[in-house]
Design an enzyme around this catalytic site. Structure first.
Site, mmCIF file in Angstrom:
data_model
loop_
_atom_site.group_PDB
_atom_site.id
_atom_site.type_symbol
_atom_site.label_atom_id
_atom_site.label_comp_id
_atom_site.label_asym_id
_atom_site.label_seq_id
_atom_site.Cartn_x
_atom_site.Cartn_y
_atom_site.Cartn_z
ATOM 1 N N TYR A 23 4.160 6.586 9.857
ATOM 2 C CA TYR A 23 3.413 5.240 9.401
ATOM 3 C C TYR A 23 4.164 4.258 8.773
ATOM 4 C CZ TYR A 23 -1.143 3.045 8.441
ATOM 5 O OH TYR A 23 -2.196 2.197 8.104
ATOM 6 N N LYS B 68 1.083 0.478 14.738
ATOM 7 C CA LYS B 68 2.631 0.243 15.260
ATOM 8 C C LYS B 68 2.929 -1.318 16.250
ATOM 9 C CE LYS B 68 4.637 3.327 13.492
ATOM 10 N NZ LYS B 68 4.392 2.912 11.980
ATOM 11 N N PRO C 144 -4.388 0.715 18.348
ATOM 12 C CA PRO C 144 -3.953 0.258 17.001
ATOM 13 C C PRO C 144 -4.179 1.148 15.980
ATOM 14 C CG PRO C 144 -6.249 -0.153 17.735
ATOM 15 C CD PRO C 144 -5.604 0.336 18.840
ATOM 16 N N HIS D 82 0.912 -1.140 0.102
ATOM 17 C CA HIS D 82 -0.124 -0.089 -0.012
ATOM 18 C C HIS D 82 0.901 1.368 0.092
ATOM 19 C CE1 HIS D 82 -4.213 -1.746 1.254
ATOM 20 N NE2 HIS D 82 -3.483 -2.567 0.755
ATOM 21 N N TYR E 31 -8.813 5.926 7.058
ATOM 22 C CA TYR E 31 -8.965 6.377 8.400
ATOM 23 C C TYR E 31 -10.149 7.612 8.313
ATOM 24 C CZ TYR E 31 -4.918 3.731 9.636
ATOM 25 O OH TYR E 31 -4.016 2.650 10.020
HETATM 26 C C1 PHB Z 1 -5.931 -3.684 10.416
HETATM 27 O O1 PHB Z 1 -6.220 -4.130 9.023
HETATM 28 O O2 PHB Z 1 -6.428 -4.855 11.252
HETATM 29 C C2 PHB Z 1 -5.596 -2.673 10.683
HETATM 30 C C3 PHB Z 1 -4.911 -1.679 9.903
HETATM 31 C C4 PHB Z 1 -4.586 -0.455 10.320
HETATM 32 C C5 PHB Z 1 -4.677 -0.088 11.566
HETATM 33 C C6 PHB Z 1 -5.128 -1.255 12.512
HETATM 34 C C7 PHB Z 1 -5.545 -2.371 12.122
HETATM 35 O O3 PHB Z 1 -4.046 0.970 12.206
#
Ligand code: PHB
Length: 394
Positions: free
Chosen positions: A385, A297, A293, A76, A204
């Site tokens: 990130y 990280k 989450p 990604h 997000y």
């Molecule tokens: C996930 O795909 O489980 C996932 C992706 C990004 C995050 C947290 C969880 O920040």
């Protein structure tokens, strides 16, 4: 009857940190035993997060811990931040020439377990550590109970606590002083569903109804989360209600719906243990720190800890050089606190706290605009990130 076994490094916990450490140590000719109280099946099927930093992928691939990560992970090159009705792409490739990879943590665990067993590694499931003794001696030991309920002592030259946020090993390092801790007044409701992807990259989304994250797993399975009350009962929502909750938090995107076959509530905590090292016992991964989450990280930070500790253990056990071990807490904490800040920042910028005032909401939109409208802001987010440079990897 107590069975006693000896090894050079005793590792408590067969998560990403413990398994990768044992794999890297074996590459330097240092023998270890890894124990975990869970079964292999439980470890390989528990749903966890799915984003690997580029450096994490490089470590897994170059160390031979996982070949599959190179073929099965999805690269990604950006994420979308969505707020006030618009989406804003953070273009990692253009900003920092790096990317992240979507590869569920349990897939990485399957690879690591396969690699360790293929190498004849002493990896024991269903073995519960009771405590760690002798941190300040040359012979620290793990006192455990094996899968049949028999007492087991593992004597070692060094013990590593990689046993997660409810670490047993932590007591031998931090004593009764526990750690720096912060709880959040919200949690994530996570679902897995059978549906095609709703977007090509992760979204997000900050909305007046709270946060949502639209993530993926494959062409046919998707992972999504929405902000919820930490006390919510996951079974109290119908499928229709779950889709309504998700959809209203991502205005502007029509989610592709399908049967929801897994649901869970993830609590949010920030934690850093007061001590990471005492004598010949060290803490790594979630035993040393937990992050919410939002910044993805958790596993990446565990891998960074492993690289620092593995180098220190090589110096200690092969050359009797203690200097890198003495520097381990400071070196690891440097990155840990940066990751703590990033995870807290993403969390506080994107979620709506239950007690948020109108001022707080509008200030939050101002903050999001400051990030997306400035190249420096987007670059700051992209650097964090995709992951800061790792020890020994460039
Ligand atoms: C996930 O795909 O489980 C996932 C992706 C990004 C995050 C947290 C969880 O920040």
């Amino acid at each position: 009857m107590t069975a006693t076994v000896r090894t050079r490094v005793a590792i408590v916990g067969a998560g990403p940190a413990g398994l990768l450490l044992s794999h890297l140590l074996a590459g330097s000719g240092i023998e270890s035993i890894v124990i975990d109280q869970r079964s292999r099946e439980e470890i390989e099927t528990t749903i966890r997060a799915g984003i690997l930093e580029q450096g994490t992928v490089e470590v897994l691939a170059s160390s031979g811990a996982s070949d599959r990560v190179l073929t099965a992970a999805h690269r990604h090159e950006g994420i979308e931040l969505r707020f006030a009705g618009d989406g804003h792409r953070i273009d990692f490739a253009a900003l920092v020439d790096r990317a992240v990879y979507l590869y569920p943590q349990h897939e990485a665990l399957k690879d690591l377990i396969t690699a360790r067993l293929a190498a004849g590694q002493d990896l024991r499931f269903g073995v519960t550590a009771q405590r760690v003794e002798g941190a300040e001696t040359d012979r620290p030991a793990v006192i455990a109970t094996d899968a049949d309920g028999q007492a087991l002592t593992i004597e070692a030259e060094f013990v590593v606590g990689a046993d997660g946020s409810r670490s047993v090993a932590r007591a031998a390092v931090s004593g009764s002083r526990n750690g720096y801790f912060r709880e959040y007044p919200f949690a994530w409701f996570g679902i897995l569903c059978e549906a095609p992807p709703s977007a090509e990259e992760l979204i997000y989304s900050n909305s007046p109804d709270g946060f949502a994250l639209i993530s993926q797993r494959s062409d046919t399975v998707q992972r999504m989360y929405f902000q919820c009350d930490p006390e919510v009962d996951p079974d109290s929502f119908s499928q229709e209600q779950l889709w309504d909750e998700l959809q209203k938090r991502v205005p502007g995107t029509t989610l592709k719906e399908g049967p929801i076959f897994q649901r869970d509530v993830l609590r949010f905590r920030s934690f850093v243990a007061h001590e990471l090292l005492k004598g010949r016992v060290a803490l790594i991964g979630d035993a040393a720190h937990t992050v919410p989450p939002t910044g993805a990280k958790g596993m990446n930070l565990a891998v960074a800890d492993v690289l620092v500790l593995e180098k220190a253990l090589r110096a200690l056990l092969l050359e009797d050089d203690h200097r890198l071990l003495e520097a381990f807490p400071e070196t690891a904490l440097h990155r840990i606190w940066k990751a703590q800040h990033f995870s807290w920042w993403m969390t506080s910028m994107l979620h709506v706290a239950p007690e948020a005032s109108d001022f707080d909401r509008l200030r939050q939109l101002g903050e999001l605009r400051s990030v997306v409208e400035s190249e420096a802001g987007r670059r700051f987010l992209a650097e964090a990130y995709t992951g800061w440079p790792l020890e020994g990897l460039q």
